[in-house]
Design a protein around this motif. Structure first.
Motif, PDB file in Angstrom:
ATOM      1  N   LEU A   1      62.475  15.541   3.386  1.00  0.00           N
ATOM      2  CA  LEU A   1      61.917  15.234   2.073  1.00  0.00           C
ATOM      3  C   LEU A   1      62.449  16.233   1.055  1.00  0.00           C
ATOM      4  O   LEU A   1      62.516  17.433   1.337  1.00  0.00           O
ATOM      5  CB  LEU A   1      60.385  15.309   2.129  1.00  0.00           C
ATOM      6  CG  LEU A   1      59.616  15.228   0.796  1.00  0.00           C
ATOM      7  CD1 LEU A   1      59.792  13.865   0.154  1.00  0.00           C
ATOM      8  CD2 LEU A   1      58.130  15.539   1.017  1.00  0.00           C
ATOM      9  N   LEU A   2      62.825  15.744  -0.125  1.00  0.00           N
ATOM     10  CA  LEU A   2      63.215  16.606  -1.239  1.00  0.00           C
ATOM     11  C   LEU A   2      62.221  16.424  -2.379  1.00  0.00           C
ATOM     12  O   LEU A   2      61.979  15.302  -2.829  1.00  0.00           O
ATOM     13  CB  LEU A   2      64.623  16.259  -1.731  1.00  0.00           C
ATOM     14  CG  LEU A   2      65.077  16.995  -3.002  1.00  0.00           C
ATOM     15  CD1 LEU A   2      65.142  18.500  -2.781  1.00  0.00           C
ATOM     16  CD2 LEU A   2      66.422  16.459  -3.483  1.00  0.00           C
ATOM     17  N   ILE A   3      61.648  17.547  -2.841  1.00  0.00           N
ATOM     18  CA  ILE A   3      60.777  17.518  -4.012  1.00  0.00           C
ATOM     19  C   ILE A   3      61.613  17.960  -5.213  1.00  0.00           C
ATOM     20  O   ILE A   3      62.118  19.084  -5.249  1.00  0.00           O
ATOM     21  CB  ILE A   3      59.566  18.450  -3.838  1.00  0.00           C
ATOM     22  CG1 ILE A   3      58.777  18.071  -2.580  1.00  0.00           C
ATOM     23  CG2 ILE A   3      58.663  18.386  -5.070  1.00  0.00           C
ATOM     24  CD1 ILE A   3      57.626  19.029  -2.267  1.00  0.00           C
TER      25      ILE A   3
ATOM     26  N   GLY B   1      56.714  28.076  -9.316  1.00  0.00           N
ATOM     27  CA  GLY B   1      57.660  27.146  -8.719  1.00  0.00           C
ATOM     28  C   GLY B   1      57.433  27.046  -7.221  1.00  0.00           C
ATOM     29  O   GLY B   1      56.710  27.852  -6.624  1.00  0.00           O
ATOM     30  N   ILE B   2      58.047  26.064  -6.625  1.00  0.00           N
ATOM     31  CA  ILE B   2      57.975  25.902  -5.172  1.00  0.00           C
ATOM     32  C   ILE B   2      58.957  26.889  -4.558  1.00  0.00           C
ATOM     33  O   ILE B   2      60.155  26.866  -4.862  1.00  0.00           O
ATOM     34  CB  ILE B   2      58.330  24.465  -4.768  1.00  0.00           C
ATOM     35  CG1 ILE B   2      57.414  23.465  -5.482  1.00  0.00           C
ATOM     36  CG2 ILE B   2      58.228  24.289  -3.249  1.00  0.00           C
ATOM     37  CD1 ILE B   2      57.857  22.013  -5.351  1.00  0.00           C
ATOM     38  N   LEU B   3      58.467  27.778  -3.712  1.00  0.00           N
ATOM     39  CA  LEU B   3      59.322  28.813  -3.131  1.00  0.00           C
ATOM     40  C   LEU B   3      60.234  28.211  -2.064  1.00  0.00           C
ATOM     41  O   LEU B   3      59.788  27.490  -1.167  1.00  0.00           O
ATOM     42  CB  LEU B   3      58.467  29.920  -2.520  1.00  0.00           C
ATOM     43  CG  LEU B   3      57.586  30.709  -3.495  1.00  0.00           C
ATOM     44  CD1 LEU B   3      56.820  31.807  -2.762  1.00  0.00           C
ATOM     45  CD2 LEU B   3      58.419  31.306  -4.621  1.00  0.00           C
ATOM     46  N   VAL B   4      61.523  28.506  -2.189  1.00  0.00           N
ATOM     47  CA  VAL B   4      62.511  28.023  -1.223  1.00  0.00           C
ATOM     48  C   VAL B   4      63.364  29.195  -0.758  1.00  0.00           C
ATOM     49  O   VAL B   4      63.429  30.246  -1.404  1.00  0.00           O
ATOM     50  CB  VAL B   4      63.419  26.925  -1.825  1.00  0.00           C
ATOM     51  CG1 VAL B   4      62.610  25.693  -2.194  1.00  0.00           C
ATOM     52  CG2 VAL B   4      64.172  27.444  -3.050  1.00  0.00           C
ATOM     53  N   ASN B   5      64.050  28.987   0.384  1.00  0.00           N
ATOM     54  CA  ASN B   5      64.947  30.018   0.884  1.00  0.00           C
ATOM     55  C   ASN B   5      66.350  29.818   0.311  1.00  0.00           C
ATOM     56  O   ASN B   5      66.551  29.038  -0.614  1.00  0.00           O
ATOM     57  CB  ASN B   5      64.937  30.042   2.419  1.00  0.00           C
ATOM     58  CG  ASN B   5      65.433  28.732   3.029  1.00  0.00           C
ATOM     59  OD1 ASN B   5      66.051  27.907   2.346  1.00  0.00           O
ATOM     60  ND2 ASN B   5      65.162  28.522   4.313  1.00  0.00           N
ATOM     61  N   ASP B   6      67.328  30.508   0.896  1.00  0.00           N
ATOM     62  CA  ASP B   6      68.690  30.461   0.367  1.00  0.00           C
ATOM     63  C   ASP B   6      69.259  29.058   0.312  1.00  0.00           C
ATOM     64  O   ASP B   6      70.111  28.765  -0.538  1.00  0.00           O
ATOM     65  CB  ASP B   6      69.623  31.338   1.211  1.00  0.00           C
ATOM     66  CG  ASP B   6      69.382  32.818   0.982  1.00  0.00           C
ATOM     67  OD1 ASP B   6      69.068  33.183  -0.165  1.00  0.00           O
ATOM     68  OD2 ASP B   6      69.496  33.603   1.938  1.00  0.00           O
ATOM     69  N   TRP B   7      68.848  28.173   1.227  1.00  0.00           N
ATOM     70  CA  TRP B   7      69.397  26.813   1.235  1.00  0.00           C
ATOM     71  C   TRP B   7      68.386  25.775   0.774  1.00  0.00           C
ATOM     72  O   TRP B   7      68.403  24.628   1.179  1.00  0.00           O
ATOM     73  CB  TRP B   7      69.997  26.447   2.602  1.00  0.00           C
ATOM     74  CG  TRP B   7      69.288  26.982   3.804  1.00  0.00           C
ATOM     75  CD1 TRP B   7      68.302  26.393   4.511  1.00  0.00           C
ATOM     76  CD2 TRP B   7      69.544  28.227   4.464  1.00  0.00           C
ATOM     77  NE1 TRP B   7      67.908  27.182   5.556  1.00  0.00           N
ATOM     78  CE2 TRP B   7      68.669  28.321   5.560  1.00  0.00           C
ATOM     79  CE3 TRP B   7      70.446  29.284   4.231  1.00  0.00           C
ATOM     80  CZ2 TRP B   7      68.658  29.432   6.415  1.00  0.00           C
ATOM     81  CZ3 TRP B   7      70.427  30.372   5.082  1.00  0.00           C
ATOM     82  CH2 TRP B   7      69.536  30.430   6.145  1.00  0.00           C
TER      83      TRP B   7
ATOM     84  N   PHE C   1      62.465  20.139   1.327  1.00  0.00           N
ATOM     85  CA  PHE C   1      63.303  20.929   0.433  1.00  0.00           C
ATOM     86  C   PHE C   1      62.792  20.754  -0.997  1.00  0.00           C
ATOM     87  O   PHE C   1      62.083  19.800  -1.307  1.00  0.00           O
ATOM     88  CB  PHE C   1      64.763  20.469   0.534  1.00  0.00           C
ATOM     89  CG  PHE C   1      65.408  20.758   1.868  1.00  0.00           C
ATOM     90  CD1 PHE C   1      66.398  21.727   1.980  1.00  0.00           C
ATOM     91  CD2 PHE C   1      65.029  20.069   3.017  1.00  0.00           C
ATOM     92  CE1 PHE C   1      66.997  22.002   3.203  1.00  0.00           C
ATOM     93  CE2 PHE C   1      65.613  20.342   4.248  1.00  0.00           C
ATOM     94  CZ  PHE C   1      66.607  21.313   4.335  1.00  0.00           C
ATOM     95  N   ALA C   2      63.157  21.679  -1.868  1.00  0.00           N
ATOM     96  CA  ALA C   2      62.831  21.557  -3.286  1.00  0.00           C
ATOM     97  C   ALA C   2      64.029  22.030  -4.097  1.00  0.00           C
ATOM     98  O   ALA C   2      64.761  22.937  -3.685  1.00  0.00           O
ATOM     99  CB  ALA C   2      61.588  22.370  -3.645  1.00  0.00           C
TER     100      ALA C   2
ATOM    101  N   LEU D   1      73.526  20.339  -3.528  1.00  0.00           N
ATOM    102  CA  LEU D   1      73.361  21.354  -2.489  1.00  0.00           C
ATOM    103  C   LEU D   1      72.217  20.991  -1.549  1.00  0.00           C
ATOM    104  O   LEU D   1      72.343  21.102  -0.315  1.00  0.00           O
ATOM    105  CB  LEU D   1      73.098  22.709  -3.149  1.00  0.00           C
ATOM    106  CG  LEU D   1      72.849  23.887  -2.212  1.00  0.00           C
ATOM    107  CD1 LEU D   1      74.065  24.151  -1.340  1.00  0.00           C
ATOM    108  CD2 LEU D   1      72.475  25.139  -3.016  1.00  0.00           C
ATOM    109  N   ALA D   2      71.113  20.543  -2.108  1.00  0.00           N
ATOM    110  CA  ALA D   2      69.978  20.158  -1.273  1.00  0.00           C
ATOM    111  C   ALA D   2      70.356  19.032  -0.326  1.00  0.00           C
ATOM    112  O   ALA D   2      69.978  19.039   0.862  1.00  0.00           O
ATOM    113  CB  ALA D   2      68.800  19.733  -2.150  1.00  0.00           C
ATOM    114  N   ALA D   3      71.120  18.057  -0.826  1.00  0.00           N
ATOM    115  CA  ALA D   3      71.540  16.938   0.021  1.00  0.00           C
ATOM    116  C   ALA D   3      72.344  17.439   1.221  1.00  0.00           C
ATOM    117  O   ALA D   3      72.107  17.013   2.365  1.00  0.00           O
ATOM    118  CB  ALA D   3      72.362  15.941  -0.797  1.00  0.00           C
TER     119      ALA D   3
END
Length: 410
Positions: A104-106, A256-262, A271-272, A303-305
């Motif tokens: 899932l991508l937000i 914001g929604i916290l994400v890592n390097d990727w 993912f966000a 990049l998320a894709a």
């Protein structure tokens, strides 16, 4: 239903991600969920071209219905994701439908920050959507009195658009100057002078004491006692990330929604990306930032894709912003607040660039302004120097006789 790829948010980031999944070989189902009834469209023109075009403006769509069909992307418009069921790995829509996901991508973006004093006012509006733009445009005219609350990019672009349509414009900014966030004072002064030359009244360094509606206008009283009457007040005091779905699902958030390097959230299958996420920026030592920028949305969608398909690529691009006001083009690459020294290069025709250097001599940002695209080429070269961690000699940056391309080659 097949557990495929699901994207919540059909703006620049979400659409770019959907197409990038196909470009990177994904053959499963893709669902793209958008809240608006329109096909996904670009937002930057809303404060500029959509306001001043002679004809009725149409949204500048990112992709056609035929392109979605050709790539087998299920665009679900005029629909809202009500919740994320993480144990069941599904997104629940407002009408009760459930869409299962593998990943899932937000990409829910950001909403205009509310001004509590304006709550309930029928003459105070914000700009986010195409429909908002149409309503605001209808009020911009030769006899109109327009108040812009907030002297950032959106507010000033709207001020320029309103003046082009003949409206009387007052910009109200609580900070000591316009463009306090991310734009050096030297460039902000050029923008301010251009607005004043156009007849815009800039009221900086004072807050708002009250906002009161009358039948057909709004009365704004400033903290210094000044009273401003307007037919319409447009509020542009920043934006807040849309994180409610993530928070309700138990994902980690902080501006914001916290994400890592990727771009992976605290749930490895979610993912966000884009305006809603706070991410570590590799070229600034992993500093966590949240960017509200068109190009960042595009880049992070792609990049998320790739990372949803198993990649482990960090976000390494240099932040880049731009704004067009009247004939002036402003561009900023990098983060100027990392700098301890600034070098000016004059390009002629009233165009110049400020190079921002860190204490160790690294070029960390470049800010430029001039007519049209006068600074575009040099800002792009500066961006490449920033990307490479270059430490150019200040005297070479200052001299317009030294080509930036030669510094890049060195």
């Amino acid at each position: 239903m097949e557990h495929g790829m699901v994207i919540i948010g059909a703006g620049e980031c979400g659409v770019r991600a959907a197409f990038a999944l196909r470009e990177n070989g994904y053959g499963g189902t893709i669902a793209l969920i958008g809240t608006e009834p329109h096909l996904p469209y670009e937002r930057p023109p809303l404060s500029k071209e959509a306001m001043v075009s002679d004809d009725h403006p149409l949204p500048r769509t990112i992709a056609s219905i035929e392109q979605f069909a050709e790539q087998r992307i299920d665009f679900i418009g005029n629909s809202t994701a009500a919740s994320i069921d993480r144990p069941a790995k599904s997104v629940v829509l407002h009408d009760g439908r459930k869409i299962p996901y593998q990943r899932l991508l937000i990409a829910t973006g950001a909403l205009p920050r509310a001004l509590p004093l304006a709550a309930g006012s029928k003459h105070c509006v914000t700009l986010r959507s195409y429909d908002d733009a149409l309503r605001i445009r209808a009020r911009f005219g030769p006899a109109a009195r327009i108040a812009i609350i907030g002297g950032g990019f959106i507010g000033l672009e709207l001020a320029a658009s309103a003046r082009k349509r003949g409206a009387a414009v007052t910009v109200i900014e609580a900070q000591p100057r316009i463009l306090m966030r991310g734009v050096p004072q030297e460039i902000a002064e050029v923008i301010a002078a251009r607005h004043r030359h156009e007849g815009v009244s800039l009221r900086c360094g004072t807050g708002i004491a009250s906002i009161t509606d009358t039948d057909d206008s709004v009365d704004i009283t400033l903290a210094d006692g000044t009273e401003i009457a307007a037919d319409l007040a447009v509020i542009g005091i920043g934006a807040v990330p849309v994180t409610d779905l993530a928070e309700a699902a138990g994902l980690e958030t902080a501006n914001g929604i916290l994400v890592n390097d990727w771009l992976q959230t605290s749930d490895p299958d979610i993912f966000a990306a884009g305006d809603c996420c706070a991410f570590p920026l590799a070229i600034y030592g992993g500093r966590r930032v949240r960017l509200e920028a068109w190009r960042n949305a595009q880049e992070q969608g792609s990049l998320a894709a790739r990372n949803m398909l198993g990649g482990k690529e960090p976000h390494e691009s240099v932040p880049w912003f731009w704004s067009d006001q009247y004939e002036l083009g402003l561009q900023v690459a990098g983060l100027a607040d990392e700098a301890t020294q600034t070098i000016r290069r004059d390009l002629g025709d009233d165009a110049f660039i400020l190079f921002h250097l860190a204490a160790d001599g690294r070029l960390v940002a470049a800010s430029g302004i001039g007519p049209g695209n006068a600074v575009a080429k040099d800002i792009r070269l500066a961006e490449m120097l920033i990307q490479r961690g270059a430490r150019p000699v200040p005297a070479q940056l200052q001299s317009s006789h030294v080509k930036l391309k030669s510094l890049l080659a060195a």
